[in-house]
Motif scaffolding. Structure first.
Motif, PDB file in Angstrom:
ATOM      1  N   THR A 114      -6.267   2.592-113.674  1.00  6.92           N
ATOM      2  CA  THR A 114      -6.474   3.904-114.272  1.00  6.92           C
ATOM      3  C   THR A 114      -5.239   4.757-114.055  1.00  6.92           C
ATOM      4  O   THR A 114      -4.679   4.785-112.955  1.00  6.92           O
ATOM      5  CB  THR A 114      -7.700   4.601-113.644  1.00  6.92           C
ATOM      6  OG1 THR A 114      -8.856   3.785-113.868  1.00  6.92           O
ATOM      7  CG2 THR A 114      -7.928   5.974-114.252  1.00  6.92           C
ATOM      8  N   VAL A 115      -4.811   5.423-115.114  1.00  9.26           N
ATOM      9  CA  VAL A 115      -3.696   6.364-115.027  1.00  9.26           C
ATOM     10  C   VAL A 115      -4.162   7.701-115.581  1.00  9.26           C
ATOM     11  O   VAL A 115      -5.040   7.755-116.441  1.00  9.26           O
ATOM     12  CB  VAL A 115      -2.444   5.886-115.808  1.00  9.26           C
ATOM     13  CG1 VAL A 115      -1.868   4.634-115.196  1.00  9.26           C
ATOM     14  CG2 VAL A 115      -2.759   5.674-117.270  1.00  9.26           C
ATOM     15  N   VAL A 116      -3.591   8.762-115.056  1.00 11.82           N
ATOM     16  CA  VAL A 116      -3.855  10.099-115.577  1.00 11.82           C
ATOM     17  C   VAL A 116      -2.586  10.542-116.279  1.00 11.82           C
ATOM     18  O   VAL A 116      -1.509  10.559-115.673  1.00 11.82           O
ATOM     19  CB  VAL A 116      -4.241  11.088-114.456  1.00 11.82           C
ATOM     20  CG1 VAL A 116      -4.424  12.487-115.019  1.00 11.82           C
ATOM     21  CG2 VAL A 116      -5.503  10.624-113.754  1.00 11.82           C
ATOM     22  N   ILE A 117      -2.718  10.870-117.558  1.00 14.70           N
ATOM     23  CA  ILE A 117      -1.555  11.281-118.338  1.00 14.70           C
ATOM     24  C   ILE A 117      -1.859  12.577-119.077  1.00 14.70           C
ATOM     25  O   ILE A 117      -3.012  12.954-119.247  1.00 14.70           O
ATOM     26  CB  ILE A 117      -1.127  10.191-119.355  1.00 14.70           C
ATOM     27  CG1 ILE A 117      -2.199   9.999-120.434  1.00 14.70           C
ATOM     28  CG2 ILE A 117      -0.836   8.873-118.665  1.00 14.70           C
ATOM     29  CD1 ILE A 117      -1.673   9.298-121.656  1.00 14.70           C
ATOM     30  N   ALA A 118      -0.810  13.225-119.526  1.00 14.60           N
ATOM     31  CA  ALA A 118      -0.943  14.413-120.360  1.00 14.60           C
ATOM     32  C   ALA A 118      -0.874  13.982-121.814  1.00 14.60           C
ATOM     33  O   ALA A 118      -0.026  13.175-122.187  1.00 14.60           O
ATOM     34  CB  ALA A 118       0.175  15.399-120.055  1.00 14.60           C
ATOM     35  N   ALA A 119      -1.777  14.510-122.612  1.00 16.29           N
ATOM     36  CA  ALA A 119      -1.796  14.185-124.034  1.00 16.29           C
ATOM     37  C   ALA A 119      -2.447  15.333-124.792  1.00 16.29           C
ATOM     38  O   ALA A 119      -3.044  16.232-124.198  1.00 16.29           O
ATOM     39  CB  ALA A 119      -2.553  12.882-124.281  1.00 16.29           C
ATOM     40  N   LYS A 120      -2.326  15.273-126.111  1.00 15.78           N
ATOM     41  CA  LYS A 120      -2.892  16.321-126.953  1.00 15.78           C
ATOM     42  C   LYS A 120      -4.277  15.964-127.487  1.00 15.78           C
ATOM     43  O   LYS A 120      -4.961  16.817-128.033  1.00 15.78           O
ATOM     44  CB  LYS A 120      -1.937  16.625-128.105  1.00 15.78           C
ATOM     45  CG  LYS A 120      -0.624  17.222-127.623  1.00 15.78           C
ATOM     46  CD  LYS A 120       0.310  17.514-128.772  1.00 15.78           C
ATOM     47  CE  LYS A 120       1.613  18.120-128.261  1.00 15.78           C
ATOM     48  NZ  LYS A 120       2.520  18.456-129.351  1.00 15.78           N
ATOM     49  N   SER A 121      -4.678  14.699-127.346  1.00 15.63           N
ATOM     50  CA  SER A 121      -5.988  14.255-127.805  1.00 15.63           C
ATOM     51  C   SER A 121      -6.324  12.928-127.139  1.00 15.63           C
ATOM     52  O   SER A 121      -5.443  12.287-126.538  1.00 15.63           O
ATOM     53  CB  SER A 121      -6.003  14.072-129.326  1.00 15.63           C
ATOM     54  OG  SER A 121      -5.164  12.983-129.683  1.00 15.63           O
TER      55      SER A 121
ATOM     56  N   TYR B 243      -2.872   5.909-127.259  1.00 19.13           N
ATOM     57  CA  TYR B 243      -1.660   5.323-127.855  1.00 19.13           C
ATOM     58  C   TYR B 243      -0.468   5.448-126.907  1.00 19.13           C
ATOM     59  O   TYR B 243       0.322   4.509-126.766  1.00 19.13           O
ATOM     60  CB  TYR B 243      -1.356   5.969-129.203  1.00 19.13           C
ATOM     61  CG  TYR B 243      -0.228   5.277-129.928  1.00 19.13           C
ATOM     62  CD1 TYR B 243      -0.376   3.966-130.373  1.00 19.13           C
ATOM     63  CD2 TYR B 243       0.986   5.911-130.136  1.00 19.13           C
ATOM     64  CE1 TYR B 243       0.659   3.305-131.020  1.00 19.13           C
ATOM     65  CE2 TYR B 243       2.021   5.260-130.788  1.00 19.13           C
ATOM     66  CZ  TYR B 243       1.856   3.960-131.222  1.00 19.13           C
ATOM     67  OH  TYR B 243       2.878   3.310-131.859  1.00 19.13           O
ATOM     68  N   SER B 244      -0.336   6.581-126.247  1.00 17.92           N
ATOM     69  CA  SER B 244       0.758   6.780-125.301  1.00 17.92           C
ATOM     70  C   SER B 244       0.690   5.765-124.160  1.00 17.92           C
ATOM     71  O   SER B 244       1.704   5.200-123.744  1.00 17.92           O
ATOM     72  CB  SER B 244       0.708   8.201-124.756  1.00 17.92           C
ATOM     73  OG  SER B 244       1.736   8.411-123.830  1.00 17.92           O
ATOM     74  N   THR B 245      -0.512   5.521-123.651  1.00 17.52           N
ATOM     75  CA  THR B 245      -0.681   4.534-122.582  1.00 17.52           C
ATOM     76  C   THR B 245      -0.388   3.132-123.095  1.00 17.52           C
ATOM     77  O   THR B 245       0.243   2.326-122.404  1.00 17.52           O
ATOM     78  CB  THR B 245      -2.099   4.613-121.990  1.00 17.52           C
ATOM     79  OG1 THR B 245      -2.337   5.962-121.563  1.00 17.52           O
ATOM     80  CG2 THR B 245      -2.261   3.676-120.807  1.00 17.52           C
ATOM     81  N   TYR B 246      -0.817   2.844-124.318  1.00 17.03           N
ATOM     82  CA  TYR B 246      -0.500   1.545-124.917  1.00 17.03           C
ATOM     83  C   TYR B 246       1.012   1.337-124.974  1.00 17.03           C
ATOM     84  O   TYR B 246       1.505   0.259-124.623  1.00 17.03           O
ATOM     85  CB  TYR B 246      -1.100   1.434-126.322  1.00 17.03           C
ATOM     86  CG  TYR B 246      -0.514   0.292-127.111  1.00 17.03           C
ATOM     87  CD1 TYR B 246      -0.845  -1.020-126.824  1.00 17.03           C
ATOM     88  CD2 TYR B 246       0.413   0.537-128.130  1.00 17.03           C
ATOM     89  CE1 TYR B 246      -0.287  -2.072-127.530  1.00 17.03           C
ATOM     90  CE2 TYR B 246       0.972  -0.509-128.837  1.00 17.03           C
ATOM     91  CZ  TYR B 246       0.633  -1.811-128.534  1.00 17.03           C
ATOM     92  OH  TYR B 246       1.199  -2.852-129.229  1.00 17.03           O
ATOM     93  N   LEU B 247       1.741   2.357-125.394  1.00 16.46           N
ATOM     94  CA  LEU B 247       3.196   2.219-125.457  1.00 16.46           C
ATOM     95  C   LEU B 247       3.787   1.918-124.084  1.00 16.46           C
ATOM     96  O   LEU B 247       4.721   1.121-123.964  1.00 16.46           O
ATOM     97  CB  LEU B 247       3.831   3.485-126.039  1.00 16.46           C
ATOM     98  CG  LEU B 247       3.550   3.756-127.515  1.00 16.46           C
ATOM     99  CD1 LEU B 247       4.166   5.087-127.934  1.00 16.46           C
ATOM    100  CD2 LEU B 247       4.052   2.620-128.393  1.00 16.46           C
ATOM    101  N   ASP B 248       3.221   2.539-123.050  1.00 13.16           N
ATOM    102  CA  ASP B 248       3.712   2.289-121.690  1.00 13.16           C
ATOM    103  C   ASP B 248       3.437   0.855-121.246  1.00 13.16           C
ATOM    104  O   ASP B 248       4.305   0.203-120.683  1.00 13.16           O
ATOM    105  CB  ASP B 248       3.069   3.261-120.700  1.00 13.16           C
ATOM    106  CG  ASP B 248       3.582   4.683-120.845  1.00 13.16           C
ATOM    107  OD1 ASP B 248       4.635   4.885-121.479  1.00 13.16           O
ATOM    108  OD2 ASP B 248       2.911   5.595-120.323  1.00 13.16           O
TER     109      ASP B 248
END
Length: 142
Positions: free
Chosen positions: A100-107, A113-118
């Motif tokens: 599990t990661v906690v990230i900042a996103a707009k939705s 998608y941002s986590t997928y890219l990572d």
């Protein structure tokens, strides 16, 4: 890892942008931040404004540089400003593959998608459709 992720934003209000910058641009200015400092020239306009403002406290001086930290009043002012301008950034918890990661996103979709890219950097065979089916995303508390 902090549960208060950073975002990439610029605020038009320069005073609020300085506070945001000093705190490391966190999603939640009232939460734990990885930094709290701002350095400026001792004789400059910013130093004079910071000294006169309840949003800042002077924490040191070295040669011709003054160092300031954001006060609780400044953190609250930034939080109120972000709400007033409709800042879209929120913390999201993304779980995939047992991590599990906690990230900042707009939705939620942006968080996924941002986590997928990572993770796709390490799992080059992973397709987004497979990641999206397995990943769980929820709004996280900071």
């Amino acid at each position: 890892m902090t549960r208060n992720p950073r975002v990439n934003r610029y605020l038009k209000d320069k005073a609020m942008d300085h506070i945001d910058h000093a705190l490391g641009r966190p999603v939640d200015p009232m939460g734990e931040t990885y930094r709290n400092h701002f350095a400026t020239g001792a004789d400059g306009k910013d130093a004079k404004q910071f000294t006169a403002s309840p949003n800042w406290k002077k924490v040191g001086q070295r040669d011709d540089m003054l160092f300031f930290a954001v006060t609780d009043v400044g953190r609250k002012a930034l939080k109120d400003h972000l709400k007033a301008v409709g800042d879209p950034w929120q913390p999201y918890s993304v779980t995939w593959g047992g991590h599990t990661v906690v990230i900042a996103a707009k939705s939620i979709g942006n968080a996924k998608y941002s986590t997928y890219l990572d993770v796709s950097d390490s799992y080059s065979e992973l397709k987004f459709v497979d990641f999206a089916r397995e990943a769980k995303v929820r709004r996280a508390a900071v």
